[in-house]
Design an enzyme around this catalytic site. Structure first.
Site, PDB file in Angstrom:
ATOM      1  N   LYS A  52     -41.033  28.308 -24.694  1.00 36.42           N
ATOM      2  CA  LYS A  52     -41.093  28.415 -23.219  1.00 36.42           C
ATOM      3  C   LYS A  52     -39.932  29.259 -22.696  1.00 36.42           C
ATOM      4  CE  LYS A  52     -40.749  23.926 -22.563  1.00 36.42           C
ATOM      5  NZ  LYS A  52     -40.647  23.434 -23.943  1.00 36.42           N
ATOM      6  N   ARG A  56     -42.463  17.740 -15.846  1.00 33.07           N
ATOM      7  CA  ARG A  56     -42.564  17.079 -17.142  1.00 33.07           C
ATOM      8  C   ARG A  56     -43.198  15.703 -17.041  1.00 33.07           C
ATOM      9  NH1 ARG A  56     -38.101  19.938 -19.927  1.00 33.07           N
ATOM     10  NH2 ARG A  56     -38.081  19.179 -22.055  1.00 33.07           N
ATOM     11  N   ARG A  77     -32.259  27.119 -34.193  1.00 38.55           N
ATOM     12  CA  ARG A  77     -31.903  27.770 -32.919  1.00 38.55           C
ATOM     13  C   ARG A  77     -30.382  27.815 -32.736  1.00 38.55           C
ATOM     14  NH1 ARG A  77     -34.424  25.787 -27.400  1.00 38.55           N
ATOM     15  NH2 ARG A  77     -33.801  23.743 -28.170  1.00 38.55           N
ATOM     16  N   ARG A  84     -27.419  23.339 -30.191  1.00 39.34           N
ATOM     17  CA  ARG A  84     -27.516  22.320 -29.150  1.00 39.34           C
ATOM     18  C   ARG A  84     -27.444  20.912 -29.750  1.00 39.34           C
ATOM     19  NH1 ARG A  84     -32.481  24.005 -25.198  1.00 39.34           N
ATOM     20  NH2 ARG A  84     -32.942  21.800 -25.454  1.00 39.34           N
ATOM     21  N   ARG A 139     -37.739  13.759 -28.696  1.00 41.41           N
ATOM     22  CA  ARG A 139     -38.211  14.668 -27.636  1.00 41.41           C
ATOM     23  C   ARG A 139     -39.710  14.917 -27.779  1.00 41.41           C
ATOM     24  NH1 ARG A 139     -34.325  19.398 -28.859  1.00 41.41           N
ATOM     25  NH2 ARG A 139     -35.488  20.560 -27.288  1.00 41.41           N
TER      26      ARG A 139
END
Ligand code: AP5
Length: 216
Positions: free
Chosen positions: A13, A88, A127, A160, A171
């Site tokens: 996203k 969300r 990431r 992160r 998540r």
């Protein structure tokens, strides 16, 4: 044009919304980025959000809705906005409808980016994000020229806190329970399009442009 990108964590996203917003001159409105910035700055919002983010839980609706409402009132949002990571929950989706209605605007398209859970894990564990400018990389799929250093500003890259495997799994659970139901909410409104999110970043970008009817 007001667009929403919806999809599990790691579906791309942010990667896609950022590029598309730059190209179209729209605002890229990422509630995750706004919350992380608040955590970094140690503001009252950041102090409240930190525990939810680190555990992979959702920040309370009223907090996030307040942020979005305030941001949407700014003049730079008039031309167009790409919402990334918002809404969300059903309460957030209904609030967004009300806020846009008050502003005399409406959502044009909601794009669901589909990826498998195995791919999510591959992407998120690799990431890396720039501490200075927020640019994003992947150690294998989109590596920086020099390991650990941002190509754009030379800032240090970090992983992160919520990209640890056990938090990613939480998540994903939260996504399935609270966010996935929004797919049928927008399907019923007739504005949902689905895009296959696996494959090279550029290919996904082309599919997205086609889905929202933007010429290449
Ligand atoms: P948020 O920051 O929104 O995280 P997320 O939705 O979990 O999404 P991600 O940023 O992890 O993934 P993405 O889909 O943007 O993928 P990306 O492009 O980065 O939210 C974080 C937290 O904040 C939440 O858990 C919650 O606590 C809180 N929060 C935020 N919004 C909230 C809200 N509305 N309500 C309540 N709480 C909220 O890509 C991932 C990686 O894959 C990158 O390394 C990228 O380089 C790579 N990649 C991308 N595309 C490809 C591709 N096609 N092929 C290979 N690699 C790719």
């Amino acid at each position: 044009m007001y667009l929403v990108f919806i999809g599990p964590p790691g579906s791309g996203k942010g990667t896609q919304a950022k590029r598309l917003a730059e190209r179209l001159g729209f605002v890229h409105l990422s509630t995750g980025d706004i919350l992380r910035e608040a955590v970094k700055e140690g503001t009252p919002l950041g102090l409240e959000a930190k525990k939810y983010i680190e555990e992979g839980k959702l920040v309370p609706d009223e907090v996030v809705i307040g942020i979005v409402k305030e941001r949407l009132g700014a003049p730079d949002c008039e031309k167009g906005v790409i919402f990334d990571g918002f809404p969300r929950t059903l309460a957030q989706a209904e609030a967004l409808d009300r806020i846009l209605d008050e502003l005399g605007r409406q959502l044009e398209r909601v794009v669901e980016i589909e990826v498998s859970e195995d791919e999510v894990l591959r992407r998120l564990t690799g990431r890396r994000t720039c501490r200075n400018c927020g640019a994003m990389y992947h150690v294998i799929f989109e590596p920086p020229k020099v390991e650990g250093v941002c190509d754009k500003c030379g800032g240090p890259l970090y992983q992160r806190e919520d990209d640890k495997e056990e938090v990613i799994r939480e998540r994903l659970r939260v996504y399935r329970k609270d966010t996935e139901p929004l797919v049928s909410y927008y399907e019923r409104k007739g504005i949902l399009v689905k895009v296959e999110g696996e494959g090279p970043i550029e290919e996904v970008r082309q599919r997205l442009l086609e889905a929202i009817g933007v010429r290449r």
